[in-house]
Scaffold this motif. Structure first.
Motif, short mmCIF file in Angstrom:
data_model
loop_
_atom_site.label_atom_id
_atom_site.label_comp_id
_atom_site.label_asym_id
_atom_site.label_seq_id
_atom_site.Cartn_x
_atom_site.Cartn_y
_atom_site.Cartn_z
N VAL A 35 0.84 -1.20 0.00
CA VAL A 35 0.00 0.00 0.00
C VAL A 35 0.88 1.25 0.00
CG1 VAL A 35 -1.66 1.35 1.36
CG2 VAL A 35 -1.97 -1.13 1.07
N LEU A 36 1.92 1.23 0.84
CA LEU A 36 2.84 2.36 0.89
C LEU A 36 3.55 2.55 -0.44
CD1 LEU A 36 4.05 4.45 2.93
CD2 LEU A 36 5.91 2.81 3.31
N ASN A 37 3.91 1.44 -1.06
CA ASN A 37 4.61 1.48 -2.34
C ASN A 37 3.71 2.06 -3.44
OD1 ASN A 37 6.92 0.80 -3.99
ND2 ASN A 37 5.68 -0.85 -4.84
N LEU A 38 2.46 1.62 -3.46
CA LEU A 38 1.54 2.12 -4.48
C LEU A 38 1.22 3.61 -4.26
CD1 LEU A 38 -0.14 1.57 -6.95
CD2 LEU A 38 -1.94 0.64 -5.50
N THR A 39 1.25 4.05 -3.01
CA THR A 39 1.04 5.47 -2.72
C THR A 39 2.13 6.30 -3.40
OG1 THR A 39 0.09 4.90 -0.57
CG2 THR A 39 0.74 7.18 -0.90
N SER A 40 3.36 5.79 -3.36
CA SER A 40 4.46 6.53 -4.00
C SER A 40 4.27 6.61 -5.51
CB SER A 40 5.80 5.87 -3.68
OG SER A 40 5.95 4.64 -4.36
N PHE A 41 3.65 5.60 -6.10
CA PHE A 41 3.36 5.66 -7.53
C PHE A 41 2.29 6.71 -7.82
CE2 PHE A 41 4.47 0.87 -8.16
CZ PHE A 41 5.81 1.16 -7.96
N MET A 42 1.31 6.81 -6.93
CA MET A 42 0.18 7.71 -7.20
C MET A 42 0.58 9.18 -7.17
SD MET A 42 -3.25 5.94 -5.64
CE MET A 42 -2.72 5.93 -3.93
N TYR A 43 1.47 9.56 -6.25
CA TYR A 43 1.84 10.99 -6.28
C TYR A 43 2.71 11.30 -7.49
CZ TYR A 43 6.21 9.77 -3.68
OH TYR A 43 7.41 9.23 -3.26
N GLN A 44 3.38 10.28 -8.04
CA GLN A 44 4.10 10.51 -9.29
C GLN A 44 3.13 10.58 -10.47
OE1 GLN A 44 8.06 8.28 -9.57
NE2 GLN A 44 7.18 7.27 -7.78
N MET A 45 2.02 9.85 -10.38
CA MET A 45 0.96 9.99 -11.38
C MET A 45 0.41 11.41 -11.37
SD MET A 45 -1.39 6.61 -10.82
CE MET A 45 -0.65 5.07 -10.28
N LEU A 46 0.26 11.95 -10.16
CA LEU A 46 -0.26 13.31 -10.02
C LEU A 46 0.69 14.32 -10.66
CD1 LEU A 46 -2.51 15.06 -8.77
CD2 LEU A 46 -1.14 15.18 -6.68
N LEU A 47 1.99 14.11 -10.48
CA LEU A 47 2.98 14.99 -11.11
C LEU A 47 2.88 14.91 -12.63
CD1 LEU A 47 5.42 16.87 -11.00
CD2 LEU A 47 6.89 14.84 -10.78
N ALA A 48 2.77 13.70 -13.16
CA ALA A 48 2.63 13.54 -14.62
C ALA A 48 1.32 14.16 -15.11
CB ALA A 48 2.68 12.06 -14.99
N ALA A 49 0.26 14.09 -14.27
CA ALA A 49 -1.03 14.65 -14.66
C ALA A 49 -0.98 16.17 -14.78
CB ALA A 49 -2.11 14.25 -13.65
N SER A 50 -0.07 16.81 -14.04
CA SER A 50 0.05 18.26 -14.16
C SER A 50 0.45 18.64 -15.58
CB SER A 50 1.07 18.81 -13.15
OG SER A 50 2.40 18.41 -13.47
N LEU A 51 1.13 17.74 -16.28
CA LEU A 51 1.52 17.99 -17.67
C LEU A 51 0.36 17.78 -18.63
CD1 LEU A 51 5.04 16.41 -17.46
CD2 LEU A 51 4.60 18.70 -18.33
N VAL A 52 -0.64 17.01 -18.22
CA VAL A 52 -1.84 16.88 -19.05
C VAL A 52 -2.49 18.25 -19.20
CG1 VAL A 52 -4.15 15.88 -19.20
CG2 VAL A 52 -2.24 14.47 -18.40
N LEU A 53 -2.55 18.98 -18.09
CA LEU A 53 -3.16 20.31 -18.11
C LEU A 53 -2.32 21.30 -18.92
CD1 LEU A 53 -5.49 22.09 -16.97
CD2 LEU A 53 -3.95 22.65 -15.08
N THR A 54 -1.03 21.37 -18.62
CA THR A 54 -0.19 22.39 -19.25
C THR A 54 0.19 22.03 -20.68
OG1 THR A 54 1.80 21.37 -18.28
CG2 THR A 54 0.76 23.16 -17.05
N TRP A 55 0.64 20.81 -20.90
CA TRP A 55 1.13 20.40 -22.20
C TRP A 55 0.04 19.77 -23.06
CZ3 TRP A 55 4.78 15.64 -23.15
CH2 TRP A 55 5.25 15.67 -24.47
N GLY A 56 -0.69 18.81 -22.49
CA GLY A 56 -1.71 18.10 -23.26
C GLY A 56 -2.86 18.99 -23.68
N TYR A 57 -3.34 19.84 -22.77
CA TYR A 57 -4.49 20.67 -23.07
C TYR A 57 -4.12 22.03 -23.69
CZ TYR A 57 -7.58 17.57 -20.35
OH TYR A 57 -8.30 16.49 -19.88
N CYS A 58 -3.01 22.61 -23.23
CA CYS A 58 -2.69 23.98 -23.64
C CYS A 58 -1.43 24.08 -24.50
CB CYS A 58 -2.56 24.87 -22.41
SG CYS A 58 -2.85 26.62 -22.72
N GLY A 59 -0.72 22.97 -24.68
CA GLY A 59 0.45 22.98 -25.54
C GLY A 59 1.69 23.61 -24.95
#
Length: 343
Positions: A35-59
């Motif tokens: 569970v602790l290990n998967l938590t560490s993956f999820m906050y890295q998913m959140l970091l990658a998701a910030s690029l969806v907003l800036t790069w994926g949606y707005c270029g």
């Protein structure tokens, strides 16, 4: 909900339901370490998701997400340790996210109102991130402190308290669900933005900034707001990283940290948040398995994946798969309706 706003049950939506359904029950069957290990993956998913907003949606192609990630973590550690009351850690968390939002907004203001060409955006944001890492690495001298908290150079800040609600420390499974709820809220927010006028404006700027400006969009304002929001999300991911490990170090802003989220977003499908989540989970699990077996080629594999994505599937591996499934299902429905019509 209007009749025209019906949920579209495509492959992406099904994947979203399955993904969050599985993660919701995962702690019921997994060990505390898993569970602790998967938590560490999820906050890295959140970091990658910030690029969806800036790069994926707005270029806006940005290497600065790692800088906001590290700044968010440092800010949380400094505030939490200076307050010296664990019950005030939620306040430290909020202030850290606002700090990341503000820094990104100020940086974005000079970039976009200064009319910096988009082709130079990646270089400038990378320099910003590496300057942050370089500065923090040379803070080993005791004079480098904020309040009672020393920055400690390469060693970073340690013994940072976890998120605490009242007298209850949010750790283990409870923290897992906090991070899980966050990535779900971010995904839902992105889907809402896609259908909002702001989303249409972002998509227009992504395709052609000059033409969108001629249509009346304030390109500099929109880009600055989007960049600031992406910085806030990245800062929140950094806060979760700091809460998870109880420490923050300058290497959170190094070249690798700046590059990996970009590759995860590109390879998954930067315009689709669930595609980025899925690819990030698969890759991070794969990289950890390789490291556990003594193999250090995870980044080589990731680089090879990026080259293949750019050459073969520019929309991302996962998102391209979704499109292929939806296209096949659509052809089957069309064939079925034709056969039904003949009958």
């Amino acid at each position: 909900m209007k009749k025209t706003d019906k949920i579209r049950w495509d492959s992406s939506m099904v994947a979203t339901v399955v993904f969050f359904g599985v993660l919701s029950v995962y702690p019921l069957f997994a060990s505390g370490f898993s569970v602790l290990n998967l938590t560490s993956f999820m906050y890295q998913m959140l970091l990658a998701a910030s690029l969806v907003l800036t790069w994926g949606y707005c270029g806006l192609f940005s290497f600065a997400q790692a800088a906001f990630y590290g700044l968010g973590g440092y800010c949380y550690g400094i505030i939490a340790l200076n307050l010296q009351q664990n019950a005030l850690t939620p306040l430290a968390m909020v202030l850290s996210v606002l700090f990341g939002f503000a820094v990104a907004g100020i940086f974005g203001y000079f970039l976009f109102y200064g009319k910096v060409n988009d082709s130079f955006l990646g270089v400038i944001t990378l320099c910003f991130t590496l300057i942050g890492e370089t500065f923090l690495q040379q803070t080993a001298d005791p004079k480098w402190k904020i309040g009672k908290v020393a920055l400690n150079g390469f060693n970073g800040i340690n013994k940072i308290p976890p998120l605490t609600i009242g007298n209850y420390p949010v750790t283990g499974t409870a923290f897992y669900y906090v991070v899980l709820a966050t990535i779900l809220i971010v995904l839902v927010a992105f889907k809402v933005i896609e259908k909002h006028s702001m989303g249409y404006a972002m998509f227009a700027l992504r395709e052609n900034t000059h033409r969108s400006s001629l249509l009346g969009y304030d390109a500099s304002k929109i880009k600055t707001l989007v960049f600031a929001a992406g910085g806030g999300i990245a800062a929140l991911a950094g806060v979760y990283y700091t809460m998870w490990g109880g420490y923050i170090v300058p290497t959170s802003m190094n070249m690798t940290s700046a590059t990996v989220p970009i590759v995860l977003a590109a390879a998954g499908g930067r315009k689709n948040p669930i595609a980025v989540y899925l690819f990030a989970l698969i890759y991070l699990k794969f990289a950890q398995a390789m490291a556990a077996n003594g193999t250090q080629y995870a980044y080589v594999v990731l680089g090879a994946i990026l080259i293949l994505v750019v050459l073969l599937v520019p929309n991302g591996i996962i998102d391209t798969g979704f499109q292929a499934i939806d296209g096949f299902a659509g052809r089957l429905r069309q064939k079925g309706s034709k056969e039904g019509g003949r009958g």
